[in-house]
Scaffold this motif. Structure first.
Motif, short mmCIF file in Angstrom:
data_model
loop_
_atom_site.label_atom_id
_atom_site.label_comp_id
_atom_site.label_asym_id
_atom_site.label_seq_id
_atom_site.Cartn_x
_atom_site.Cartn_y
_atom_site.Cartn_z
N PRO B 315 -49.51 51.36 -40.20
CA PRO B 315 -50.65 50.46 -40.00
C PRO B 315 -50.89 50.19 -38.51
N VAL B 316 -52.14 50.09 -38.12
CA VAL B 316 -52.49 50.02 -36.71
C VAL B 316 -51.96 48.75 -36.04
N ILE B 317 -51.62 47.75 -36.87
CA ILE B 317 -51.11 46.51 -36.28
C ILE B 317 -49.77 46.73 -35.57
N ASN B 318 -49.02 47.78 -35.99
CA ASN B 318 -47.71 48.01 -35.38
C ASN B 318 -47.78 48.33 -33.89
N PRO B 319 -48.53 49.36 -33.47
CA PRO B 319 -48.64 49.58 -32.01
C PRO B 319 -49.26 48.40 -31.27
N VAL B 320 -50.20 47.70 -31.92
CA VAL B 320 -50.81 46.54 -31.27
C VAL B 320 -49.77 45.46 -31.03
N LEU B 321 -48.94 45.23 -32.07
CA LEU B 321 -47.87 44.25 -31.94
C LEU B 321 -46.92 44.66 -30.81
N GLY B 322 -46.64 45.95 -30.71
CA GLY B 322 -45.77 46.46 -29.64
C GLY B 322 -46.35 46.16 -28.28
N LEU B 323 -47.67 46.36 -28.14
CA LEU B 323 -48.31 46.11 -26.84
C LEU B 323 -48.28 44.62 -26.50
N ILE B 324 -48.52 43.77 -27.53
CA ILE B 324 -48.48 42.32 -27.29
C ILE B 324 -47.08 41.91 -26.84
N LYS B 325 -46.09 42.48 -27.52
CA LYS B 325 -44.71 42.18 -27.11
C LYS B 325 -44.49 42.61 -25.66
N GLY B 326 -45.08 43.75 -25.30
CA GLY B 326 -44.94 44.23 -23.92
C GLY B 326 -45.45 43.20 -22.92
N VAL B 327 -46.62 42.60 -23.23
CA VAL B 327 -47.18 41.58 -22.33
C VAL B 327 -46.19 40.41 -22.20
N VAL B 328 -45.68 39.94 -23.33
CA VAL B 328 -44.76 38.79 -23.31
C VAL B 328 -43.49 39.15 -22.55
N PHE B 329 -42.95 40.35 -22.82
CA PHE B 329 -41.73 40.76 -22.11
C PHE B 329 -41.97 40.81 -20.60
N GLY B 330 -43.11 41.33 -20.20
CA GLY B 330 -43.43 41.41 -18.77
C GLY B 330 -43.41 40.03 -18.14
N VAL B 331 -44.05 39.07 -18.81
CA VAL B 331 -44.09 37.71 -18.27
C VAL B 331 -42.67 37.13 -18.21
N VAL B 332 -41.89 37.37 -19.27
CA VAL B 332 -40.51 36.85 -19.28
C VAL B 332 -39.72 37.41 -18.11
N ILE B 333 -39.80 38.74 -17.92
CA ILE B 333 -39.03 39.35 -16.82
C ILE B 333 -39.43 38.74 -15.48
N ALA B 334 -40.73 38.63 -15.24
CA ALA B 334 -41.20 38.15 -13.94
C ALA B 334 -40.82 36.69 -13.72
N VAL B 335 -40.97 35.87 -14.76
CA VAL B 335 -40.63 34.45 -14.60
C VAL B 335 -39.14 34.28 -14.35
N VAL B 336 -38.32 34.98 -15.14
CA VAL B 336 -36.87 34.86 -14.97
C VAL B 336 -36.45 35.36 -13.59
N ALA B 337 -36.99 36.52 -13.19
CA ALA B 337 -36.61 37.09 -11.90
C ALA B 337 -37.00 36.15 -10.76
N SER B 338 -38.21 35.59 -10.83
CA SER B 338 -38.65 34.69 -9.76
C SER B 338 -37.80 33.42 -9.74
N HIS B 339 -37.53 32.90 -10.93
CA HIS B 339 -36.75 31.67 -11.02
C HIS B 339 -35.39 31.83 -10.35
N PHE B 340 -34.67 32.91 -10.71
CA PHE B 340 -33.34 33.09 -10.13
C PHE B 340 -33.42 33.49 -8.66
N GLY B 341 -34.46 34.24 -8.31
CA GLY B 341 -34.61 34.61 -6.91
C GLY B 341 -34.77 33.41 -6.00
N LEU B 342 -35.52 32.41 -6.49
CA LEU B 342 -35.76 31.22 -5.66
C LEU B 342 -34.55 30.29 -5.65
N ARG B 343 -33.58 30.55 -6.52
CA ARG B 343 -32.38 29.69 -6.56
C ARG B 343 -31.28 30.19 -5.64
#
Lengths: 257, 383
Positions: B315-343
């Motif tokens: 079903p087409v929702i599967n790749p779409v869900l994967g892409l949405i997860k990609g967006v969330v993962f990207g934000v998580v990585i950047a926020v975590v990296a910036s947070h620890f970098g500034l500490r």
């Protein structure tokens, strides 16, 4: 010359085709205090790094205590470096270690001195450079610029070096701190009798401390000798140094023909 | 004339420290010889101290230090200890050593400052609690500032840090294409090979399309791409911010009136939110292609059949869900990296610690978020 502590023989250095030194020959004798002076970017620090063996010149040879640095096995080089102390420009203290551990580090590497002895030596060295013993538990990040230089000096002196390299020892210090710092180096030198190579552009320091002066300009060594003689040189860089306001103030009492 | 005992190997040519005991006109004289220096003393400090103790106990003994080849502060300290911190009553020193001995016998060795006591369990607990509170406040501030900055950009898009965003996209995205392709294709091959063995036993080779399609597009592609980005770019971002704080570059930016969240944090979040889903798509395609070729070789599933049956079985929702997860993962990585970098505090150990924290936390967070997705969308897109 066999008595020379450091001898540069026709040293040239080039980085990526950009020539920094050309054919520099210079000897530093025992108990000399040599000031290495030159404009910014004239390769003073590079020359000092070559003397310690941290860098290899492109051509020419550096002898440390008579031994040619380019032809030494690593163990001999390490033994020679052991006889040198280096005060880096920014201190280069180990940021994760306390002041005590920083000074104790080279002593522990010797492995023949016991713990209580190391402790006494470290506190003596701290007193020697004019620091309070309470500083010992601090980390380098918690020290002021002047204190960092003092701790770095104490660490450089830890192994009782015969040859001490100082890279801009007064940069970043206020006038009073710089003066007492230079005074303590001078009195330690007269007591312990080590040889000093100091890279600087602080003319006051040259005047107060140095027994020999070497001037680097236009990639070459343009003058070398006792400061009073060197300052008489006709080279344009020395002239500009002499006629600068600071030069006038520091060396103003000299008479020039 | 020499009558006393000597320590062996005291000759000055090899540079060792030693001493000799002499008797002259009824007086005991201890003559120190050789190099009383760090190197000259070497490991003979205890032996010398033992041998000299009896002489130090007698105050009438004369100490002759004029024949020392050299002495330094280690030698002076050893002597001072032998003499119980007191200058001997009779001693002869060379004038050039006078200042050294004056200093080393005159100076009081400062007492060691009291050690910091180990903290009590309650103190440890409160420290951890305060740390956790501190960190969550910092993360919330970071995210809040990001929202405010985004608002500012939407109002004034020309002044957004487009160059930084674009540089981060290239650095974290374009340069990660090789490694994600390699990992994606290997995982595709392994998945396909292992499933093929099982499916052949059941005699249902065509189900390989469902298995590969759903597992890679929905789960493996996003997770693999994001873990690689966290390892590659997350750590680099933390280290970059950390070194910037060590070298006071962050303060320099602030002093120029440049917002560090706008210039350093926002570009990372925006760029990774764009680039991670793109990498997910890329990993999906490579993984699926590798799996398809493996299936063709092992199960004999035709390439054309495989491609044609994908739309029907995934079903087409599967790749779409994967892409949405990609967006969330990207934000998580950047926020975590910036947070620890500034500490990062200005020392090497802290830099190493926070970089490790950054990678470990972002991978853990991603798997956590992935599990949330799996629960929230459990009835969507699965046959």
């Amino acid at each position: 010359m066999s008595g020379a502590v450091v001898a540069l023989e026709h040293v040239s250095t080039a980085f990526h085709g950009h020539v920094i030194h050309e054919d520099i020959s210079l000897t530093v004798n025992r108990k000399d205090i040599l000031g290495l002076v030159g404009g910014s970017g004239s390769g003073k620090t590079t020359l000092m790094r070559e003397m310690v063996g941290l860098m290899q010149p492109t051509s020419g040879r550096v002898r440390l205590f008579g031994a040619p640095l380019d032809a030494l096995p690593d163990a001999r080089l390490a033994a020679l470096r052991n006889r040198c102390g280096v005060l880096f420009q920014a201190g280069a203290l180990f940021s994760a270690l306390t002041v005590f551990e920083n000074i104790a580090f080279p002593l522990r590497e010797v492995r023949t001195i016991d713990q209580s002895f190391i402790r006494d030596l470290v506190y003596m060295k701290l007193a020697l450079v004019g620091l309070d013993s309470r500083v010992a538990v601090r980390l380098p990040a918690e020290l002021s610029g002047g204190m960092i230089k003092r701790v770095a000096l104490a660490r450089a002196l830890a192994l009782e070096p015969e040859l001490l390299f100082l890279d801009e020892p007064t940069s970043g210090l206020d006038a009073v701190t710089a003066e007492t710092f230079v005074d303590s180096i001078a009195s330690l030198q007269s007591e312990l009798g080590f040889t000093v190579v100091v890279v600087t552009h602080d003319l006051d320091l040259v005047h107060d401390l140095c027994s020999q002066l070497a001037i680097l300009a236009d990639r070459r060594l343009v003058a070398h000798g006792p400061p009073q003689e060197v300052m008489r040189s006709a080279h344009p860089f020395v002239q500009s140094l002499r006629t600068s306001i600071r030069g006038q103030r520091v060396f103003g009492a000299m008479s020039y023909p | 004339m020499r009558t006393g005992k000597t320590l062996e190997g005291q000759d000055t040519i090899t540079g060792h420290a030693g001493f000799a005991h002499e008797r002259r006109t009824g007086e005991d004289i201890v003559v120190l010889t050789g190099y009383w220096t760090l190197r000259g003393l070497g490991d003979r400090i205890p032996a010398l101290a033992r041998a000299l103790k009896p002489y130090a106990a007698r105050s009438e003994v004369h100490w002759d230090l004029t024949r020392l080849a050299a002495v330094d502060s280690v030698g002076a300290l050893v002597l001072r200890r032998i003499h119980h911190e007191q200058r001997p009553a009779h001693w002869a020193i060379r004038p050039e050593h006078a200042a050294l001995f004056r200093r080393w016998y005159g100076v009081e060795i400062p007492a060691q400052p009291p050690r910091r006591l180990p903290p009590l369990p309650l103190q440890v607990a409160t420290r951890y609690a305060r740390g956790a509170l501190d960190q969550s406040r910092a993360v919330i501030t970071l995210i809040g500032q990001f929202v405010l900055d985004t608002g500012a950009i939407l109002r004034d898009p020309i002044h957004a840090p487009w160059a930084d965003i674009s540089a981060t996209i290239y650095e974290s995205g374009a340069r990660a294409l090789g490694i994600t392709a390699l990992v994606g294709s290997l995982v595709g091959i392994v998945m396909s090979y292992l499933s093929a063995l099982e499916l052949r036993a059941f005699g249902a080779p065509s189900y390989i399309v469902n298995i590969l399609g759903i597992s890679i597009l929905r789960e493996l592609g996003p997770l693999l791409a994001a873990i690689l980005v966290a390892g590659r770019s997350g750590s680099a971002m933390t280290a970059e911010l950390g070194v910037m704080s060590v070298t006071e570059e962050l303060d320099a930016l602030a002093a120029m009136g440049v917002s560090r969240s706008m210039r350093l944090v926002l570009p990372k979040i925006v760029a990774l939110a764009i680039v991670v889903p793109l990498l997910v798509a890329w990993t999906d395609i490579i993984g699926l292609t590798a799996g398809m070729i493996t299936a063709h070789l092992i199960l004999g599933v035709g390439i054309k059949d495989f491609l044609l049956s994908i739309p029907g079985s995934v079903p087409v929702i599967n790749p779409v869900l994967g892409l949405i997860k990609g967006v969330v993962f990207g934000v998580v990585i950047a926020v975590v990296a910036s947070h620890f970098g500034l500490r990062v505090k200005p020392n090497t150990q802290s830099l190493a610690e926070e970089t490790t924290n950054s990678v470990v936390t972002s991978i853990t967070m991603m798997i956590f978020v992935d599990a949330m997705f799996a629960i929230a969308f459990r009835s969507v897109g699965l046959p």
